[in-house]
Design a protein around this motif. Sequence first.
Motif, PDB file in Angstrom:
ATOM      1  N   LEU A 297       7.711  14.619  -6.794  1.00 25.11           N
ATOM      2  CA  LEU A 297       7.508  13.277  -7.331  1.00 25.11           C
ATOM      3  C   LEU A 297       7.037  13.312  -8.780  1.00 25.11           C
ATOM      4  CD1 LEU A 297       5.738  11.663  -4.260  1.00 25.11           C
ATOM      5  CD2 LEU A 297       8.029  11.129  -5.102  1.00 25.11           C
ATOM      6  N   ASP A 298       7.485  12.338  -9.536  1.00 27.45           N
ATOM      7  CA  ASP A 298       7.061  12.157 -10.923  1.00 27.45           C
ATOM      8  C   ASP A 298       5.586  11.748 -10.972  1.00 27.45           C
ATOM      9  OD1 ASP A 298       7.715  11.801 -13.812  1.00 27.45           O
ATOM     10  OD2 ASP A 298       7.244   9.709 -13.379  1.00 27.45           O
TER      11      ASP A 298
ATOM     12  N   GLY B  52      -1.578  16.380  -1.494  1.00 21.20           N
ATOM     13  CA  GLY B  52      -2.264  15.294  -0.806  1.00 21.20           C
ATOM     14  C   GLY B  52      -3.203  15.779   0.279  1.00 21.20           C
ATOM     15  N   LYS B  53      -3.794  14.814   0.976  1.00 19.93           N
ATOM     16  CA  LYS B  53      -4.743  15.111   2.056  1.00 19.93           C
ATOM     17  C   LYS B  53      -3.969  15.334   3.350  1.00 19.93           C
ATOM     18  CE  LYS B  53      -8.853  13.098   4.265  1.00 19.93           C
ATOM     19  NZ  LYS B  53      -9.408  14.335   4.673  1.00 19.93           N
ATOM     20  N   MET B  54      -4.356  16.376   4.077  1.00 20.84           N
ATOM     21  CA  MET B  54      -3.740  16.631   5.378  1.00 20.84           C
ATOM     22  C   MET B  54      -4.530  15.897   6.451  1.00 20.84           C
ATOM     23  SD  MET B  54      -2.421  20.534   5.493  1.00 20.84           S
ATOM     24  CE  MET B  54      -3.152  21.419   4.140  1.00 20.84           C
ATOM     25  N   LEU B  55      -3.816  15.220   7.331  1.00 16.93           N
ATOM     26  CA  LEU B  55      -4.434  14.466   8.424  1.00 16.93           C
ATOM     27  C   LEU B  55      -3.880  14.947   9.752  1.00 16.93           C
ATOM     28  CD1 LEU B  55      -4.034  10.812   7.045  1.00 16.93           C
ATOM     29  CD2 LEU B  55      -6.054  12.263   6.877  1.00 16.93           C
ATOM     30  N   THR B  56      -4.662  14.775  10.804  1.00 16.56           N
ATOM     31  CA  THR B  56      -4.143  14.975  12.152  1.00 16.56           C
ATOM     32  C   THR B  56      -3.320  13.733  12.509  1.00 16.56           C
ATOM     33  OG1 THR B  56      -6.011  13.901  13.243  1.00 16.56           O
ATOM     34  CG2 THR B  56      -6.206  16.293  12.804  1.00 16.56           C
ATOM     35  N   SER B  57      -2.577  13.809  13.582  1.00 17.84           N
ATOM     36  CA  SER B  57      -1.819  12.645  14.045  1.00 17.84           C
ATOM     37  C   SER B  57      -2.760  11.489  14.364  1.00 17.84           C
ATOM     38  CB  SER B  57      -0.993  12.999  15.281  1.00 17.84           C
ATOM     39  OG  SER B  57      -0.031  13.980  14.955  1.00 17.84           O
ATOM     40  N   GLU B  58      -3.905  11.806  14.962  1.00 17.27           N
ATOM     41  CA  GLU B  58      -4.883  10.764  15.293  1.00 17.27           C
ATOM     42  C   GLU B  58      -5.437  10.113  14.028  1.00 17.27           C
ATOM     43  OE1 GLU B  58      -4.505  13.527  18.693  1.00 17.27           O
ATOM     44  OE2 GLU B  58      -4.923  13.875  16.576  1.00 17.27           O
ATOM     45  N   GLU B  59      -5.694  10.917  13.000  1.00 17.25           N
ATOM     46  CA  GLU B  59      -6.217  10.369  11.741  1.00 17.25           C
ATOM     47  C   GLU B  59      -5.183   9.498  11.031  1.00 17.25           C
ATOM     48  OE1 GLU B  59      -9.436  13.845  10.486  1.00 17.25           O
ATOM     49  OE2 GLU B  59      -7.314  14.114   9.982  1.00 17.25           O
TER      50      GLU B  59
ATOM     51  N   TYR C 223       0.878  -1.167   0.000  1.00 17.00           N
ATOM     52  CA  TYR C 223       0.000   0.000   0.000  1.00 17.00           C
ATOM     53  C   TYR C 223       0.913   1.214   0.000  1.00 17.00           C
ATOM     54  CZ  TYR C 223      -3.868   3.110   1.117  1.00 17.00           C
ATOM     55  OH  TYR C 223      -4.808   4.122   1.071  1.00 17.00           O
ATOM     56  N   VAL C 224       0.811   2.035  -1.046  1.00 16.20           N
ATOM     57  CA  VAL C 224       1.744   3.144  -1.239  1.00 16.20           C
ATOM     58  C   VAL C 224       1.115   4.471  -0.829  1.00 16.20           C
ATOM     59  CG1 VAL C 224       3.106   4.417  -2.947  1.00 16.20           C
ATOM     60  CG2 VAL C 224       2.932   1.922  -3.096  1.00 16.20           C
ATOM     61  N   ILE C 225       1.822   5.170   0.060  1.00 21.23           N
ATOM     62  CA  ILE C 225       1.422   6.506   0.486  1.00 21.23           C
ATOM     63  C   ILE C 225       2.525   7.466   0.041  1.00 21.23           C
ATOM     64  CG2 ILE C 225       0.913   8.028   2.435  1.00 21.23           C
ATOM     65  CD1 ILE C 225      -0.099   5.561   3.960  1.00 21.23           C
ATOM     66  N   ALA C 226       2.183   8.333  -0.912  1.00 19.67           N
ATOM     67  CA  ALA C 226       3.143   9.317  -1.405  1.00 19.67           C
ATOM     68  C   ALA C 226       2.989  10.617  -0.630  1.00 19.67           C
ATOM     69  CB  ALA C 226       2.910   9.568  -2.895  1.00 19.67           C
TER      70      ALA C 226
ATOM     71  N   TYR D 150      -2.555   6.457  -1.923  1.00 20.23           N
ATOM     72  CA  TYR D 150      -2.987   7.577  -1.084  1.00 20.23           C
ATOM     73  C   TYR D 150      -1.916   8.657  -1.173  1.00 20.23           C
ATOM     74  CZ  TYR D 150      -5.155   9.814   3.002  1.00 20.23           C
ATOM     75  OH  TYR D 150      -5.801  10.697   3.842  1.00 20.23           O
ATOM     76  N   LYS D 151      -2.346   9.902  -1.199  1.00 22.69           N
ATOM     77  CA  LYS D 151      -1.415  11.027  -1.199  1.00 22.69           C
ATOM     78  C   LYS D 151      -1.596  11.775   0.119  1.00 22.69           C
ATOM     79  CE  LYS D 151      -1.857  11.402  -6.163  1.00 22.69           C
ATOM     80  NZ  LYS D 151      -2.988  10.486  -6.239  1.00 22.69           N
ATOM     81  N   LEU D 152      -0.502  11.931   0.846  1.00 21.64           N
ATOM     82  CA  LEU D 152      -0.513  12.536   2.165  1.00 21.64           C
ATOM     83  C   LEU D 152       0.293  13.828   2.138  1.00 21.64           C
ATOM     84  CD1 LEU D 152      -1.069  12.303   5.274  1.00 21.64           C
ATOM     85  CD2 LEU D 152       1.071  11.004   5.415  1.00 21.64           C
TER      86      LEU D 152
END
Length: 159
Positions: A113-114, A80-87, A72-75, A123-125
């Motif tokens: 990133l290319d 990307g989507k901003m998350l809290t530490s809890e999320e 599972y790749v998270i770039a 997922y984009k973080l």
Amino acid sequence: MRITVVCVGKIKEKYFTMGIEEYSKRLSRYCKLDIIELPDEKTPDNASAAEELQIKKKEGERILKSVKDGAYVIALAIEGKMLTSEELSEKIEALGVNGDSHIVFIIGGSLGLDAEVLKRADYKLSFSKMTFPHQMMRMVLLEQVYRGYRIMKGEPYHK
């Protein structure tokens, strides 16, 4: 759970190296951590847009060769989507529950990133709308993954 961090470029500053080593050691209680450090391409001063695309493409090819099938790749990407530490903690936990036992985080080089890497990402973080040095992001990412595991396990962690 297996966590792999694929990153472009060497860490030059000793203080980043020390922080990365510390969080790697702390994470060893919770997961198997691998860090794959890939060489970056030299970017000439005043590089054209076409040259920058070519550099990102070369780095992207190296990155994609390092990603195992089924991971599972998270770039990490500014768009990307901003998350809290809890999320982020909930995301990592949910992936494990759903059978995704290998998460690959990708940190690009100084140009980002290319498009092919972003296309491969599940997922984009984003950590911020600001741009950070990619060396710093390696340490920040490891700290947040560590924090995520502490949250997941109900263990105390400074807020």
